[in-house]
Every structure is written in structure tokens, then in C-alpha cells.
Scaffold this motif. Structure first.
Motif, short mmCIF file in Angstrom:
data_model
loop_
_atom_site.label_atom_id
_atom_site.label_comp_id
_atom_site.label_asym_id
_atom_site.label_seq_id
_atom_site.Cartn_x
_atom_site.Cartn_y
_atom_site.Cartn_z
N ALA A 478 32.74 37.57 46.36
CA ALA A 478 33.41 38.82 45.99
C ALA A 478 32.62 40.04 46.44
O ALA A 478 31.44 40.18 46.13
CB ALA A 478 33.62 38.86 44.48
N LEU A 484 37.28 38.24 50.65
CA LEU A 484 36.98 39.02 49.44
C LEU A 484 36.08 40.21 49.73
O LEU A 484 35.60 40.87 48.81
CB LEU A 484 36.33 38.14 48.37
CG LEU A 484 37.24 37.10 47.69
CD1 LEU A 484 36.47 36.38 46.58
CD2 LEU A 484 38.49 37.74 47.12
N ARG A 487 37.32 43.42 48.18
CA ARG A 487 37.76 43.30 46.79
C ARG A 487 36.55 43.19 45.86
O ARG A 487 35.45 42.90 46.29
CB ARG A 487 38.67 42.08 46.63
CG ARG A 487 40.00 42.25 47.36
CD ARG A 487 40.77 40.96 47.54
NE ARG A 487 41.21 40.34 46.31
CZ ARG A 487 42.07 39.31 46.26
NH1 ARG A 487 42.58 38.83 47.39
NH2 ARG A 487 42.41 38.78 45.11
N TYR A 488 36.72 43.50 44.61
CA TYR A 488 35.66 43.43 43.60
C TYR A 488 34.56 44.43 43.88
O TYR A 488 33.43 44.08 44.23
CB TYR A 488 35.05 42.02 43.54
CG TYR A 488 36.01 40.96 43.06
CD1 TYR A 488 36.14 40.66 41.72
CD2 TYR A 488 36.79 40.26 43.97
CE1 TYR A 488 37.02 39.68 41.29
CE2 TYR A 488 37.69 39.29 43.56
CZ TYR A 488 37.79 39.00 42.22
OH TYR A 488 38.66 38.04 41.80
N ASP A 541 42.16 39.78 40.37
CA ASP A 541 40.75 40.16 40.40
C ASP A 541 40.26 40.60 39.03
O ASP A 541 39.13 40.28 38.63
CB ASP A 541 40.52 41.29 41.41
CG ASP A 541 40.72 40.83 42.85
OD1 ASP A 541 40.82 39.61 43.08
OD2 ASP A 541 40.79 41.69 43.75
N THR A 545 37.27 38.78 36.99
CA THR A 545 36.16 39.62 36.54
C THR A 545 35.95 39.46 35.04
O THR A 545 34.81 39.35 34.56
CB THR A 545 36.42 41.10 36.88
OG1 THR A 545 36.50 41.24 38.29
CG2 THR A 545 35.30 41.99 36.35
#
Length: 553
Positions: A478, A484, A487-488, A541, A545
Motif C-alpha cells: 500500500a 497500490l 492508494r493508501y 481501502d 485500513t
């Protein structure tokens, strides 16, 4: 002025920094060349880690009791620091247990998948397959996460976490509201499993078979590794027919074969041409009739989605995945005949080495042909990692066919799908409702359950199946690698590791997280009938998380 609630963290921060600084260089070296350094690095770091972790424990214990009411940034620091300490403190023990470490430096997902590969990243399923876009590794992306090692915590049942597993009731309280987000569509399923024990901790719609999109690649990876082993290599060779000047370029199904000047560790057509030219000159030959053999694979070369920027026609002989530009992953126009294209490039290399060849044509090498030269792919472990990190459809379809060939089935789309299912059945994985039609997940008729996806991930962490470990190490990290990368951006960056999946109306995510207690959890979230890919991805996501941030007792 120091905020009272922050004093414990101010005190703990030096310990966190020392732990991170002690481990980071060794982890970086191990990622680049694991085989000679891993065990020595583990032995060197372990005493210091134990002392640093022991010193930090009192402060960390006090921090857990603090009730934070400060801005969001404080909570993010608490989550990130806690995850870093938990992950780094256990990483060395886990690294030693995870093995095996093959001769190529198998554990390279953090270092060179989608980062060293020109940072062009991959795609879930791309633009012309009925998708709404793609995700990739952007240029200038950050280097691999120092905290990425934490996702290796708890690999297999050999690692015992100090804290108990999360409870189903606590997980329901955290996950249920997030999974009810309208962005996840009318149908969704979710499962969370403790990798160390194999016990399911949470499940909703666990046995509902939904369209998995690119998370299908997890099943393809497990099937291929179990059928052929992590050290298996794919060979491209040249053969000279006896009593003739016919030179045959024989494709072995290597999806990473390259015609580029810089091979970057992959099998090179130029190298093969040089070796072949040397062998021909020893035989007094400087003129040959060039043919090419792609007969290893059978059936239609074109996926049922048709001509598509995310997948070349599947051939046993192809250079650079039939790409028409310098990209190494992601959507791009492909050549219509990869085998003929590769043979033309090979002929040009031969010319550069002083061998004149006719325009190549299709043929098949006979059993009497004399092998002249060969080049081999990296081990299957590296191919699996590249496939998962970049969501590489070409590698996925090649591995499905290779699995079929290795198990006595027809090396076609149907044969590959049947071979994947058969291998998973041998592993006694829950296949109820599962249907395979390809290896990449591009086929909308594929069906998998969240139960099967998490079972695949748990199997990959089982010490009884070390050959499956690349399934975990190849998952995108992530905020740092592969699909990924973008993202994150919050506290879960570097802690969540997951395979993405995207088709029109379908969004999926399956992978691992290290929770706040240092336990490795496998999860699978599948959503169908979604209307906004961006909103659905964000909802998935947020759920992953929350799982990473959860102690959930």
C-alpha cells in the motif's frame, strides 16, 4: 510546549527510531540479494532488536492506555509508530522462518517490482475490457516502504503473537458499518482470517461466489507454484534441423522474454542470438532458413474479450509481451502476432552477429533437431511476484497454460482454467461455487468466494508450503508498489499488502495486514454492482485500513 498526551510518544520515539534504523539497512540488502545475506542479517540484528524492543515496551504499554483527543495527525502517528514497532520487532524472526530463499533473490517485490521496472506499474484490468480505468506505479513514486517488512510478520503458523486474535464481535463492530457503504454496491462479501492459526475471525457472505476480477491471479499463482515449484524456469531455445540449414526458434512460453538491450535479469533474445550465432559459426554456417515454433500452447490465442490493450494474444513465443512501446507493464497496444514479431527481432539480432537469415515463418522443431543455444527465465517465484505486483495479465495467462502443460492438460484457456481448479483441489481448498475461465481474471464469468481467497493466502503462509511464499511477497504494498502505489496515503501505507481487482461494476481487494497487536491477518473483500470505481476503491481501502488499525478484542 509538549502536549501531555504526547509525552509517552516523545519518550518512545527514540526507541522506534533506533529499531527502524537498525533494521532498515539489513532489510534493504536482504531484499536485493537475499540468498547470501538473510540468515547473517537476521543473526546480526536479533540481539539489538530484542534490547530495543524491550526498552520500548513500557512506553508503548502506557501509550495504549492513553485516550487521544488530539487532531487526526496524532492518531496517524500513533498507528504508524505502533505498526512499525510491532512489525520491525518481529520481522527478523519471521524472515528466518519464511524461506526458502532461492538463488535469484526471490524476495524482491519491495525493491524492483513496478519501481525498478521503469515505475510504469500495472493495471487491474485496463481500459478496453469493460473497465473504468487502471492503476499503476507513477513516475517518481516513493522508494519501497521501510515498514514493508512488517507485512511479513507472522508468515506461517510458526510465529506466535503475544496478543490474542481479534474477536469476531469486535471485528463486526468495526467492519460492518464500513462494508455497508453504498459505494460497495448491492452485493458484497468479506472474510478475515488469522494467518498464524488459520481460524476465520469474521465473515459475511463468505461462501457467495462473486466475480473476482484480478484477484483471480492469487489462485493462478498458488496453482502454478504448487504444480511446478518456485525454482522452475521457462526456456527459449534454438534448434538446427539435421542435414538442413533450417534454424528453429522454439518458444517455451516465457512471458518475460525480452528483445530490449537492457534485459534487467530477464531472458534476452539478443543473448540467445549471440549464443546461436557462435554455435552456427562453429558448424561453418552463416546463412540459415529461420523458422519459429509456438506449438507449446494450444487453442485460441485471443482471449474472449477480444483485441485488448491489457493482454496480447497468448503465445508460447513473444518478446516484451508484444508491446508496441517501451513500457513494461500496464495497458498498451499489442502486436497482432507476437511469435512472428519475436522471430523478426531475433533475425535482426542474428544479422548483427554475422548470420544471415531468411524471413521467418511458422514451423515445428522435430525430435531430431539439434539444440544449439538456450536462455531461461528467472525462477517461477520471480514471475509470480511480478505478475501480482503489476497485475500482469500476460504473465497470468502464461502461468495458467504452464500449469496445464505441467499437469498433462491441454495448454489452452480452458485447459489452464481446469488445471488451476485441479491444483487447488489437491490442496484441499474450499472450491464450492468457484469457476475458472482464465488465469488473469479478465473473464467476467470467473467466480471466487472470499472464503477461497483467504484460504489461498493462509496456504501461502503455511510452513508446510514454503514454495507458495511468493504469493504473499508479491502482493502490492500500500502506497509504495504496483497497483497500490497511488492508494493508501495515510497510516496504512506500507502495512496493507493486497491484490486489487477492477472490472466495470466489480471492485475487489484481497491480501494481508498486520494489526495493532502484530498479528498477520488475511482478508478478502469482494463487491459487485458498484457504480463508481473510485468510490468503491476508497471504501475498500478504508475497510482494510480499519482492519490494520484494529486490535479488536
Amino acid at each position: 510546549m509538549v502536549v501531555p498526551e504526547l509525552r509517552p510518544w516523545r519518550a518512545a520515539r527514540p526507541h522506534v527510531t533506533r529499531v527502524a534504523n537498525a533494521v532498515r539497512p539489513r532489510l534493504a540488502r536482504a531484499a536485493g540479494s537475499v540468498r547470501p545475506h538473510l540468515e547473517r542479517a537476521a543473526d546480526a540484528v536479533r540481539p539489538g532488536l530484542r534490547r530495543a524492543t524491550a526498552a520500548a515496551k513500557p512506553q508503548l504499554a502506557r501509550v495504549r492506555t492513553v485516550r487521544f483527543t488530539r487532531p487526526k495527525s496524532v492518531g496517524t502517528w500513533r498507528f504508524t509508530a505502533g505498526a512499525a514497532v510491532a512489525g520491525l520487532a518481529l520481522a527478523v524472526t519471521v524472515a528466518t522462518a519464511a524461506g526458502p530463499w532461492d538463488s535469484s533473490g526471490q524476495r524482491t517485490a519491495e525493491e524492483d517490482r513496478a519501481v525498478a521496472l521503469e515505475r510504469t506499474g500495472g493495471t487491474d484490468h485496463g481500459r478496453n475490457s469493460g473497465t473504468s480505468g487502471s492503476s499503476g506505479t507513477a513516475a517518481g513514486a516513493p522508494r519501497p516502504a521501510p515498514s514493508a517488512a512488517s507485512v511479513l510478520v507472522g508468515l506461517g503458523r510458526a510465529t506466535t503473537a503475544v496478543q490474542p486474535s481479534p474477536t469476531g464481535t469486535a471485528l463486526s463492530g468495526v467492519l460492518d458499518p464500513l462494508l455497508k457503504d453504498a459505494a460497495l454496491g448491492a452485493r458484497h462479501s468479506a472474510v478475515v482470517v488469522d494467518v498464524a492459526t488459520g481460524r476465520r475471525l469474521y465473515g459475511t457472505g463468505a461462501d457467495d461466489a462473486l466475480t473476482p476480477a484480478s484477484t483471480t491471479k492469487i489462485a493462478t499463482a498458488v496453482a502454478a507454484l504448487s504444480a511446478m515449484g518456485a525454482d522452475h524456469r521457462l526456456t527459449t531455445r534454438t534448434a538446427l534441423e539435421p542435414g538442413t540449414k533450417e534454424l528453429v526458434l522454439v518458444g517455451g512460453g516465457d512471458p518475460t522474454l525480452t528483445a530490449r538491450a537492457r534485459a534487467e535479469g530477464w531472458a534476452s533474445l539478443k543473448v540467445l542470438a549471440g549464443r546461436t550465432a557462435k554455435a552456427l559459426k562453429k558448424r561453418g554456417l552463416q546463412d540459415v532458413t529461420l523458422s519459429y515454433d509456438e506449438s507449446l500452447y494450444a487453442g485460441p490465442a485471443l482471449h474472449r474479450i477480444g483485441v485488448n490493450v491489457n493482454l496480447a494474444p497468448v503465445s508460447a513465443l513473444a518478446a516484451d509481451e508484444g508491446r508496441t512501446d517501451d513500457s513494461t507493464s500496464g495497458p498498451v497496444t499489442r502486436v497482432p502476432d507476437p511469435a512472428a514479431d519475436a522471430a523478426r527481432k531475433f533475425a535482426a539480432f542474428l544479422k548483427g552477429y554475422g548470420i544471415r537469415a531468411t524471413s521467418p515463418g511458422p514451423s515445428k522443431a522435430t525430435g531430431r533437431a539439434e539444440n544449439l543455444a538456450a536462455v531461461s527465465s528467472p525462477p517461477l517465484s520471480a514471475l509470480v511476484e511480478r505478475m501480482l505486483t503489476n497485475s500482469d495479465n500476460d504473465i497470468a495467462e502464461a502461468l495458467a497454460r504452464q500449469t496445464a502443460a505441467a499437469t498433462g492438460k491441454r495448454a489452452s484457456f480452458d485447459g489452464g482454467a481446469a488445471a488451476i481448479a485441479a491444483q487447488l483441489e489437491k490442496l484441499q481448498l474450499p472450491l464450492r461455487g468457484a469457476r475458472f475461465h482464465d488465469g488473469s481474471g479478465l473473464d467476467r464469468n470467473d467466480r471466487l468466494t472470499a472464503d477461497l481467497l483467504t484460504s489461498l493466502l493462509v496456504e501461502a503462509g503455511d510452513p508446510a508450503h514454503p514454495e507458495l511464499r511468493p504469493v504473499l511477497t508479491g502482493l502490492p504494498v500500500a502506497g509504495f508498489t504496483g497497483t497500490l502505489t497511488s492508494r493508501y496515503n495515510g497510516g496504512a501505507a506500507g502495512v496493507v499488502r493486497a491484490k486489487t481487482g477492477t472490472l466495470t461494476g466489480v471492485n475487489t481487494l484481497a491480501g494481508t495486514v498486520v494489526d495493532q497487536d502484530g498479528r498477520l491477518l488475511a482478508f478478502a473483500f469482494l463487491a459487485s454492482d458498484t457504480t463508481s470505481p473510485a468510490a468503491a476503491q476508497s471504501a475498500l481501502d478504508r475497510t482494510a485500513t480499519a482492519l490494520a488499525a484494529c486490535g479488536c478484542h
